[in-house]
Design an enzyme around this catalytic site. Structure first.
Site: not given
Ligand code: C5P
Length: 231
Positions: A29-31
């Protein structure tokens, strides 16, 4: 300026970060928090548009008064975006789309085993949805405004605006909203500072403040671009 400059128009906004599964319990995933995309959806709604929010993973709830389509992966977002774009006047790609996904998704949880080598994750490229939306729009000669986002860091080889201008040419979208990302900046924060670049060649425009302020500036700019095209 009119009170509801986007009245009668349909606006699609993607927001949040895609999640690319590795197995039933894990993902890459990412932020992205989704805050800027949600603020844009709310601003488009307030400007009178019918709004569709394509929501990848978000830390914040979607705004009231918009249609929400929930997606998980880049491929799901692509399907939803191509579908929604077909009858949208404006498409804003604010989602943080994973550039890569695991080549294989295990149907069962990947186990640690003392007798086996540590797993290696191979990645394959995800399609560039923004680029594809522009290609479809251009092939059909449709009157549709497409807006991209770019998170850029400057480095020894070039500054943020140089990289962003190159990205605008590559993606061929109409507007590119450029974030200067540094450590702890932007992701999850409530404020933002951007430069809006336009393919029509008008001057870069800076906007900063809360993500709500930035969204209002982007929607103003979209309204201005639309009234240039359709007087
Ligand atoms: O190339 P980069 O990821 O920096 O481009 C960012 C812009 O492109 C954003 O608008 C993002 O939503 C979009 N994007 C996309 N599909 C991808 C990667 C990014 O539509 N696979």
């Amino acid at each position: 300026a009119p009170l509801r400059p986007l009245a009668g128009l349909t606006v699609t906004v993607s927001a949040g970060g895609t999640r690319e599964p590795l197995d039933p319990v894990r993902f890459l995933g990412n932020r992205s928090s989704g805050k800027q995309g949600v603020a844009l959806a709310a601003a488009a709604r307030d400007a009178g548009a019918k709004v569709r929010l394509l929501a990848a993973h978000m830390d914040v709830p979607p705004p009231a008064g918009v249609d929400v389509v929930t997606v998980e992966t880049a491929l799901e977002l692509r399907e939803a975006a191509l579908h929604a774009a077909a009858d949208s006047d404006v498409v804003i790609m604010a989602a943080a789309v994973a550039d890569f996904r695991p080549a294989d998704v295990s149907g069962t949880k990947i186990k640690k085993r003392d007798d086996a080598a540590d797993p290696v994750i191979s990645l394959v490229r995800n399609p560039d949805i923004l680029r594809e939306l522009v290609e479809i729009r251009d092939a059909a000669s449709r009157n549709q405004l497409i807006v991209g986002f770019a998170a850029e860091t400057g480095d020894a080889d070039g500054d943020v605006l140089e990289y962003a201008a190159a990205k605008l040419r590559r993606k061929a979208c109409d507007l590119l909203v450029v974030n200067h990302v540094g450590q702890d900046k932007v992701f999850g924060q409530d404020s933002n500072s951007v430069v809006i670049l336009s393919r029509s060649g008008s001057e870069p425009q800076e906007a900063s403040g809360s993500k709500t302020d930035v969204a209002a500036a982007v929607i103003d700019r979209i309204s201005a671009e639309l009234s240039r095209v359709v007087p």
